[in-house]
Write a protein that holds these residues in place. Structure first.
Motif: not given
Length: 120
Positions: A11-19, A87-98, A114-120
Protein backbone atom coordinates in the motif's frame (compact mmCIF):
# COMPACT_ATOMS: atom_id res chain seq x y z
CA UNK A 1 -5.91 -23.83 18.43
CA UNK A 2 -5.46 -22.33 14.99
CA UNK A 3 -4.54 -18.74 14.30
CA UNK A 4 -4.65 -17.54 10.69
CA UNK A 5 -3.84 -13.98 9.58
CA UNK A 6 -4.79 -12.45 6.27
CA UNK A 7 -5.13 -9.07 4.59
CA UNK A 8 -1.55 -7.94 4.20
CA UNK A 9 -0.18 -6.42 1.04
CA UNK A 10 1.48 -3.45 -0.61
CA UNK A 11 0.00 0.00 0.00
CA UNK A 12 1.15 3.54 -0.63
CA UNK A 13 1.96 5.90 2.24
CA UNK A 14 -1.26 7.37 3.62
CA UNK A 15 -3.25 4.35 2.53
CA UNK A 16 -5.22 1.80 4.53
CA UNK A 17 -5.31 -1.94 5.04
CA UNK A 18 -7.41 -4.23 7.21
CA UNK A 19 -5.84 -7.34 8.67
CA UNK A 20 -7.90 -10.28 9.87
CA UNK A 21 -7.03 -12.93 12.46
CA UNK A 22 -9.29 -15.97 12.45
CA UNK A 23 -9.03 -18.24 15.47
CA UNK A 24 -10.57 -21.65 16.09
CA UNK A 25 -10.19 -24.87 18.04
CA UNK A 26 -11.07 -23.69 21.50
CA UNK A 27 -14.10 -23.37 23.72
CA UNK A 28 -13.73 -20.88 26.51
CA UNK A 29 -15.31 -17.73 27.73
CA UNK A 30 -13.98 -14.60 26.05
CA UNK A 31 -13.34 -13.32 29.56
CA UNK A 32 -10.29 -15.60 29.72
CA UNK A 33 -8.95 -14.71 26.29
CA UNK A 34 -7.17 -11.89 24.53
CA UNK A 35 -5.97 -11.27 21.00
CA UNK A 36 -3.08 -9.05 20.06
CA UNK A 37 -1.20 -7.90 17.01
CA UNK A 38 2.57 -7.68 16.93
CA UNK A 39 4.92 -6.79 14.13
CA UNK A 40 8.51 -7.44 13.19
CA UNK A 41 10.46 -5.39 10.71
CA UNK A 42 13.68 -6.70 9.13
CA UNK A 43 16.54 -6.61 11.61
CA UNK A 44 14.31 -5.55 14.49
CA UNK A 45 12.71 -7.20 17.49
CA UNK A 46 9.05 -8.15 17.38
CA UNK A 47 6.99 -5.38 18.94
CA UNK A 48 3.51 -5.00 20.32
CA UNK A 49 0.97 -3.14 18.19
CA UNK A 50 -2.52 -3.54 19.67
CA UNK A 51 -4.59 -5.83 21.87
CA UNK A 52 -8.21 -6.56 22.71
CA UNK A 53 -9.41 -8.79 25.48
CA UNK A 54 -11.78 -9.71 28.22
CA UNK A 55 -15.52 -9.87 28.15
CA UNK A 56 -15.71 -6.13 27.66
CA UNK A 57 -13.25 -6.01 24.78
CA UNK A 58 -10.79 -3.64 26.41
CA UNK A 59 -8.28 -2.32 23.89
CA UNK A 60 -4.69 -1.20 24.17
CA UNK A 61 -2.36 0.33 21.57
CA UNK A 62 1.30 1.06 21.11
CA UNK A 63 1.99 4.79 21.08
CA UNK A 64 3.30 4.58 17.53
CA UNK A 65 -0.11 3.50 16.16
CA UNK A 66 -2.56 5.31 18.43
CA UNK A 67 -5.09 7.28 16.43
CA UNK A 68 -4.23 5.42 13.22
CA UNK A 69 -4.94 1.75 13.97
CA UNK A 70 -8.09 0.23 15.41
CA UNK A 71 -8.45 -3.28 16.75
CA UNK A 72 -11.87 -4.89 16.90
CA UNK A 73 -13.38 -8.30 17.50
CA UNK A 74 -16.25 -10.33 16.06
CA UNK A 75 -17.21 -12.56 18.96
CA UNK A 76 -19.48 -14.79 16.90
CA UNK A 77 -16.68 -15.59 14.46
CA UNK A 78 -13.76 -15.48 16.92
CA UNK A 79 -12.08 -13.14 14.47
CA UNK A 80 -10.08 -10.05 15.28
CA UNK A 81 -9.40 -7.20 12.88
CA UNK A 82 -6.75 -4.53 12.70
CA UNK A 83 -7.83 -1.53 10.67
CA UNK A 84 -4.72 0.42 9.71
CA UNK A 85 -5.13 3.95 8.37
CA UNK A 86 -2.63 6.67 7.47
CA UNK A 87 0.03 4.05 6.93
CA UNK A 88 3.67 5.09 6.98
CA UNK A 89 6.77 3.41 5.54
CA UNK A 90 7.86 2.62 9.08
CA UNK A 91 4.76 0.45 9.49
CA UNK A 92 6.31 -2.01 7.04
CA UNK A 93 6.70 -5.35 8.80
CA UNK A 94 5.38 -8.85 9.12
CA UNK A 95 2.29 -8.64 11.31
CA UNK A 96 1.53 -11.51 13.66
CA UNK A 97 -1.62 -12.30 15.58
CA UNK A 98 -1.40 -13.89 19.01
CA UNK A 99 -4.26 -15.63 20.82
CA UNK A 100 -3.78 -15.89 24.56
CA UNK A 101 -5.81 -17.65 27.21
CA UNK A 102 -5.18 -17.36 30.93
CA UNK A 103 -6.95 -20.20 32.71
CA UNK A 104 -4.71 -21.32 35.52
CA UNK A 105 -1.77 -20.99 33.15
CA UNK A 106 -0.89 -18.85 30.16
CA UNK A 107 -1.40 -20.39 26.72
CA UNK A 108 -0.14 -18.54 23.64
CA UNK A 109 -0.74 -19.43 20.01
CA UNK A 110 0.72 -17.42 17.12
CA UNK A 111 -0.21 -17.18 13.50
CA UNK A 112 2.22 -17.46 10.60
CA UNK A 113 2.24 -13.72 9.94
CA UNK A 114 1.20 -11.51 7.04
CA UNK A 115 3.45 -9.04 5.23
CA UNK A 116 2.54 -5.37 5.16
CA UNK A 117 4.64 -3.14 2.92
CA UNK A 118 4.11 0.61 2.80
CA UNK A 119 5.93 2.11 -0.14
CA UNK A 120 5.41 4.46 -3.04
Amino acid sequence: VQVVESGGGLVQPGGSLRLSCATSGFSSSTATMSWSWHRQAPGKEREFVAAIGGAGGITNYADSVKGRFTISRDNAENTVYLQMNSLKPEDTAVYYCRWRRILGRVQDFWGQGTQVTVSS
